[in-house]
Motif scaffolding. Structure first.
Motif, PDB file in Angstrom:
ATOM      1  N   ILE A  43       0.843  -1.194   0.000  1.00 32.04           N
ATOM      2  CA  ILE A  43       0.000   0.000   0.000  1.00 32.04           C
ATOM      3  C   ILE A  43       0.879   1.246   0.000  1.00 32.04           C
ATOM      4  CG2 ILE A  43      -1.755   1.291   1.262  1.00 32.04           C
ATOM      5  CD1 ILE A  43      -2.677  -1.330   2.467  1.00 32.04           C
ATOM      6  N   SER A  44       0.524   2.174  -0.847  1.00 29.08           N
ATOM      7  CA  SER A  44       1.197   3.461  -0.915  1.00 29.08           C
ATOM      8  C   SER A  44       0.207   4.520  -0.431  1.00 29.08           C
ATOM      9  CB  SER A  44       1.613   3.712  -2.362  1.00 29.08           C
ATOM     10  OG  SER A  44       2.007   5.034  -2.543  1.00 29.08           O
ATOM     11  N   LEU A  45       0.623   5.321   0.545  1.00 31.52           N
ATOM     12  CA  LEU A  45      -0.225   6.369   1.118  1.00 31.52           C
ATOM     13  C   LEU A  45       0.378   7.736   0.822  1.00 31.52           C
ATOM     14  CD1 LEU A  45      -0.707   4.853   4.685  1.00 31.52           C
ATOM     15  CD2 LEU A  45      -2.288   4.689   2.772  1.00 31.52           C
ATOM     16  N   ARG A  46      -0.487   8.684   0.557  1.00 35.46           N
ATOM     17  CA  ARG A  46      -0.022  10.064   0.357  1.00 35.46           C
ATOM     18  C   ARG A  46      -1.058  11.005   0.953  1.00 35.46           C
ATOM     19  NH1 ARG A  46       0.103  12.535  -5.260  1.00 35.46           N
ATOM     20  NH2 ARG A  46      -0.256  14.636  -4.550  1.00 35.46           N
ATOM     21  N   GLN A  47      -0.644  11.750   1.934  1.00 32.69           N
ATOM     22  CA  GLN A  47      -1.548  12.708   2.559  1.00 32.69           C
ATOM     23  C   GLN A  47      -1.356  14.071   1.912  1.00 32.69           C
ATOM     24  OE1 GLN A  47      -2.121  12.299   6.734  1.00 32.69           O
ATOM     25  NE2 GLN A  47      -2.230  14.501   7.016  1.00 32.69           N
ATOM     26  N   VAL A  48      -2.436  14.652   1.442  1.00 31.60           N
ATOM     27  CA  VAL A  48      -2.394  15.968   0.810  1.00 31.60           C
ATOM     28  C   VAL A  48      -3.341  16.892   1.563  1.00 31.60           C
ATOM     29  CG1 VAL A  48      -1.738  15.115  -1.464  1.00 31.60           C
ATOM     30  CG2 VAL A  48      -4.141  15.329  -0.882  1.00 31.60           C
ATOM     31  N   GLU A  49      -3.086  18.165   1.430  1.00 33.92           N
ATOM     32  CA  GLU A  49      -3.931  19.140   2.106  1.00 33.92           C
ATOM     33  C   GLU A  49      -4.304  20.235   1.113  1.00 33.92           C
ATOM     34  OE1 GLU A  49      -3.412  22.180   5.766  1.00 33.92           O
ATOM     35  OE2 GLU A  49      -2.642  20.157   6.050  1.00 33.92           O
ATOM     36  N   PRO A  50      -5.567  20.240   0.668  1.00 33.09           N
ATOM     37  CA  PRO A  50      -5.973  21.309  -0.252  1.00 33.09           C
ATOM     38  C   PRO A  50      -5.977  22.656   0.481  1.00 33.09           C
ATOM     39  CG  PRO A  50      -7.803  19.818   0.220  1.00 33.09           C
ATOM     40  CD  PRO A  50      -6.625  19.314   0.971  1.00 33.09           C
ATOM     41  N   ARG A  51      -5.605  23.690  -0.188  1.00 32.87           N
ATOM     42  CA  ARG A  51      -5.554  25.029   0.406  1.00 32.87           C
ATOM     43  C   ARG A  51      -6.598  25.915  -0.286  1.00 32.87           C
ATOM     44  NH1 ARG A  51      -2.309  25.341   4.937  1.00 32.87           N
ATOM     45  NH2 ARG A  51      -0.562  23.958   4.626  1.00 32.87           N
ATOM     46  N   PHE A  52      -7.441  26.505   0.507  1.00 34.65           N
ATOM     47  CA  PHE A  52      -8.445  27.426   0.002  1.00 34.65           C
ATOM     48  C   PHE A  52      -8.233  28.785   0.658  1.00 34.65           C
ATOM     49  CE2 PHE A  52     -10.396  23.209  -0.139  1.00 34.65           C
ATOM     50  CZ  PHE A  52     -10.746  23.135  -1.477  1.00 34.65           C
ATOM     51  N   ALA A  53      -8.517  29.835  -0.057  1.00 41.90           N
ATOM     52  CA  ALA A  53      -8.305  31.183   0.475  1.00 41.90           C
ATOM     53  C   ALA A  53      -9.303  31.544   1.561  1.00 41.90           C
ATOM     54  CB  ALA A  53      -8.380  32.200  -0.655  1.00 41.90           C
ATOM     55  N   ASN A  54     -10.514  31.011   1.488  1.00 40.05           N
ATOM     56  CA  ASN A  54     -11.558  31.469   2.397  1.00 40.05           C
ATOM     57  C   ASN A  54     -12.049  30.432   3.407  1.00 40.05           C
ATOM     58  OD1 ASN A  54     -12.751  29.885   0.523  1.00 40.05           O
ATOM     59  ND2 ASN A  54     -14.406  31.281   0.007  1.00 40.05           N
ATOM     60  N   ARG A  55     -11.392  29.288   3.533  1.00 33.96           N
ATOM     61  CA  ARG A  55     -11.822  28.302   4.533  1.00 33.96           C
ATOM     62  C   ARG A  55     -10.656  27.425   4.977  1.00 33.96           C
ATOM     63  NH1 ARG A  55     -15.508  25.099   0.261  1.00 33.96           N
ATOM     64  NH2 ARG A  55     -13.803  24.182  -0.874  1.00 33.96           N
ATOM     65  N   ASN A  56     -10.887  26.716   6.074  1.00 34.41           N
ATOM     66  CA  ASN A  56      -9.853  25.842   6.625  1.00 34.41           C
ATOM     67  C   ASN A  56      -9.613  24.644   5.712  1.00 34.41           C
ATOM     68  OD1 ASN A  56      -9.537  27.432   8.863  1.00 34.41           O
ATOM     69  ND2 ASN A  56     -10.964  26.250  10.114  1.00 34.41           N
ATOM     70  N   ALA A  57      -8.402  24.166   5.721  1.00 37.61           N
ATOM     71  CA  ALA A  57      -8.031  23.010   4.909  1.00 37.61           C
ATOM     72  C   ALA A  57      -8.349  21.725   5.660  1.00 37.61           C
ATOM     73  CB  ALA A  57      -6.548  23.062   4.574  1.00 37.61           C
TER      74      ALA A  57
END
Length: 148
Positions: A43-57
């Motif tokens: 299993i390969s895992l990758r944690q990403v975090e989207p960034r938005f200007a007006n709300r929490n990620a």
């Protein structure tokens, strides 16, 4: 949307060796070989975090699982790594979960276990067909080592 890679890791689910999907005893020349075949997921895992200007990620865990059928060979109780190899790779399974990869790990493991179990009959059939290939490999090695 900008994706920021926080962590990337590859984990093999080899904590406890699974039961073989197929085993075969093969006599070739004066030697007896024992071949066992296992369906092994990684299993390969990758944690990403989207960034938005007006709300929490909110972090997202993206994962991919590769299931392969591996051959392990032993002769006289000793492993013969020269004949051990991956003989088949199934289509990868992938998905994503909201949240961290650590929190989603049990769900991912359960989904991969179901997929591996669903592929076990096909893995056994692939392993049974490998007998002819394995015998050809043994013949090739014997032809290289036998003089005259």
């Amino acid at each position: 949307m900008l994706l920021l890679a926080i962590a990337s890791q590859t984990l093999a689910m080899m904590a406890a060796p699974a039961a073989p999907v197929h085993s075969a005893e093969i006599s070739h020349g004066a030697q007896a070989y024992s071949a066992s075949y296992h369906a092994s997921p990684s299993i390969s895992l990758r944690q990403v975090e989207p960034r938005f200007a007006n709300r929490n990620a909110v972090p997202v865990c993206r994962w991919q699982a590769d299931v392969t059928v591996n051959r392990a060979v032993a002769a006289q109780g000793r492993a013969v790594p020269a004949f051990g190899k991956a003989i088949h790779r199934f289509a990868p399974l992938s998905g994503s979960y909201a949240g961290s990869c650590g929190a989603a790990r049990s769900q991912i493991d359960a989904q991969v276990a179901r997929y591996t179990a669903a592929m076990s009959a096909e893995a056994a059939a692939i392993a049974q067909r490998d007998r002819a290939v394995f015998l050809n490999e043994l013949d090739s090695v014997r032809a290289l080592t036998v003089q005259g």
